[in-house]
Structure formats: C-alpha cells, structure tokens
Scaffold this active site. Structure first.
Site, mmCIF file in Angstrom:
data_model
loop_
_atom_site.group_PDB
_atom_site.id
_atom_site.type_symbol
_atom_site.label_atom_id
_atom_site.label_comp_id
_atom_site.label_asym_id
_atom_site.label_seq_id
_atom_site.Cartn_x
_atom_site.Cartn_y
_atom_site.Cartn_z
ATOM 1 N N ASP A 12 -6.434 -1.739 5.698
ATOM 2 C CA ASP A 12 -5.238 -1.537 6.838
ATOM 3 C C ASP A 12 -5.215 -2.645 7.541
ATOM 4 O O ASP A 12 -5.949 -3.022 8.209
ATOM 5 C CB ASP A 12 -5.441 -0.112 7.128
ATOM 6 C CG ASP A 12 -3.950 0.323 7.650
ATOM 7 O OD1 ASP A 12 -2.906 -0.298 7.707
ATOM 8 O OD2 ASP A 12 -4.003 1.407 8.454
ATOM 9 N N HIS A 29 -0.920 -10.138 3.942
ATOM 10 C CA HIS A 29 -1.299 -9.656 2.471
ATOM 11 C C HIS A 29 -2.151 -10.627 1.792
ATOM 12 O O HIS A 29 -3.211 -10.526 1.178
ATOM 13 C CB HIS A 29 -0.182 -9.160 1.950
ATOM 14 C CG HIS A 29 0.574 -8.168 2.393
ATOM 15 N ND1 HIS A 29 -0.194 -6.996 2.930
ATOM 16 C CD2 HIS A 29 1.804 -7.772 2.572
ATOM 17 C CE1 HIS A 29 0.891 -5.924 3.218
ATOM 18 N NE2 HIS A 29 2.090 -6.511 3.044
ATOM 19 N N LEU A 123 -20.990 -4.399 -10.733
ATOM 20 C CA LEU A 123 -20.141 -3.748 -9.785
ATOM 21 C C LEU A 123 -18.849 -3.131 -10.638
ATOM 22 O O LEU A 123 -18.108 -3.755 -11.434
ATOM 23 C CB LEU A 123 -19.579 -4.721 -8.684
ATOM 24 C CG LEU A 123 -18.340 -4.031 -7.831
ATOM 25 C CD1 LEU A 123 -19.173 -3.066 -6.802
ATOM 26 C CD2 LEU A 123 -17.693 -5.123 -6.866
#
Ligand code: FPP
Length: 228
Positions: A12, A29, A123
């Site tokens: 956020d 972004h 991962l």
C-alpha cells in the site's frame, strides 16, 4: 510441516508515494514494481518459502479506467521481464484470484509464466490479482458444501499465513486472505510500498520472531515456571 514462513504483503502507498513527489499515481506503481523485485529477491534469505502479494483487488476495478489499464500493462510487462529471472532463481509464480475479467493477453502471460516457473522450489510466489478473500471463501463454500472440513477449505483457499505485512500505515485487512490469516502475526509499517527495502522486510521478519505465537493455547509450562 515446513519451517519456512508464509508471508503475505498488502503493498500500500504507491499513490501517496507519487503524490509526495509531485508525480502521477502510475509512477508510484512503477516504483512499486521495483520494490516487488527487491522483496522477491530478499524473501528466501529470511526464511520465507511462500510469499503472497496483493497486487490488484476486486475493489480496485472502481479506480479510473486509465489507472486500471496502466496497472494491467505494468503487470504484463513485469511478467515479460521477470519470468526468465524467476526460472533462473527457483521462483515458482502462481496467480490467485479471478482470471475471467483480466485482459486476455495478461492471462496468457500469467499462464505462460506459471508453466515456465512450475519447477521452482526456492520461493512460491503468489500474485493476488482481481482477488477478494470473501469471494474466494464463498467459492470454496459453494464447491464443498456439506462435505466441507477445515482441511478441505484450506486446500482450496491456500496455506495459512504466518506473517502479514501492510505498508503505508494503514491497519486493515481489506478483504485479503481472511481465512488464511486466522493465526497470522500482523505487522503494520508506515513505509510507503515503493520505498520498502530488503532491510524493511528483515525488520518485519525480526518482529515476527519476537512475537509469542500461542494459537489459543498457553505458554509451555517450563516457560511459565521459569519466568514466575
Ligand atoms: C496500493 O497502493 C497498490 C496497488 C493497488 C497496486 C499494487 C501494484 C504494484 C505494487 C505494482 C505492480 C505489481 C507487481 C506484482 C509487479 P495505492 O495505489 O492504493 O496507494 P495509495 O493508497 O497511496 O493511493
């Protein structure tokens, strides 16, 4: 059960990061995508085996068309640029959330990325796209109905989250992994997502290990006696 952590992040603050610098929201972004690269690279070093990133929520469709389409393009470009690196570094990428409303070219890129990275074991990266936890829970409930158990629900929804991080100072779950976060440790940091670094991730993981997780039980008796 694996000792590796499942960390989930609500990324956020992209818009505020950009506004503070007099830049358009989409610049936030773009910088956020760099923070995504940093965190993916650092996560296995901190014992994280599964990382779920909230990249686009069902609610995000209400943003201006221009921002939504710029975000979709950015996600597509990210997949084009990063899939090879994921393959080289053992990252298995998987998208969670709805796919039927995403642009078709993005869905193709996601599927290609998922296929090409399927063998990754270092991962497990889960990108939540057009995601709503309530919708995911409802969907699982409809599929399982009378035969539902905690285990079958968890299988459809995903692994339990150990550590949930939210950046930008907000302290909400915003319809993210509600079932999976039942026992998660929540860490809220004021850092805006585009400025989030490897060191910030390390600090969140350290905070996680400082917490005492009891899962509704009590501390082991030896522990209680020692501190009495
Ligand atoms: C929240 O910040 C962020 C988003 C809704 C988008 C997340 C996207 C990225 C981090 C970039 C691309 C992602 C990947 C996986 C490559 P906000 O826009 O709500 O910020 P604000 O609250 O300050 O307005």
């Amino acid at each position: 059960m694996s000792d590796l952590l499942h960390a989930a992040i609500i990324m956020d603050g992209n818009g505020r990061w950009a506004r503070e610098r007099g830049l358009p929201r989409i610049a936030g972004h773009h910088e956020g995508a760099s923070a995504v690269r940093r965190v993916i690279e650092a996560a296995p070093d901190f014992g994280i085996g599964t990382l779920t990133l909230y990249a686009f929520s069902e609610d995000n469709w209400t943003r201006p068309e221009r921002e939504v389409s710029a975000l979709m393009k950015l996600l597509g470009r990210y997949l084009v640029q990063e899939t090879k690196r994921c393959m080289e570094t053992g990252v298995r990428l998987q998208a969670i959330g709805r796919r039927d409303r995403l642009p078709a070219p993005l869905v193709s890129l996601l599927e290609e990325s998922e296929r090409k990275t399927a063998a990754g074991t270092r991962l497990h990266l889960r990108l939540a796209l057009d995601y709503s936890s309530r919708s995911a829970i409802l969907d699982a409930a409809r599929r399982l109905s009378a035969s539902a158990t905690e285990e079958s629900f968890s299988k459809l929804l995903g692994p339990d989250v150990d550590l949930l991080i939210r950046t930008s100072g907000e302290q909400r779950l915003s319809d993210f992994l509600l079932w999976e976060c039942a026992y998660a440790e929540l860490v809220f940091t004021p850092r805006m997502w585009p400025s989030f670094t490897r060191e910030d991730l390390a600090a969140c993981v350290e905070e996680f290990y400082r917490r005492e997780r009891r899962f509704g039980g009590i501390r082991p008796v030896e522990d209680v006696l020692r501190s009495a």
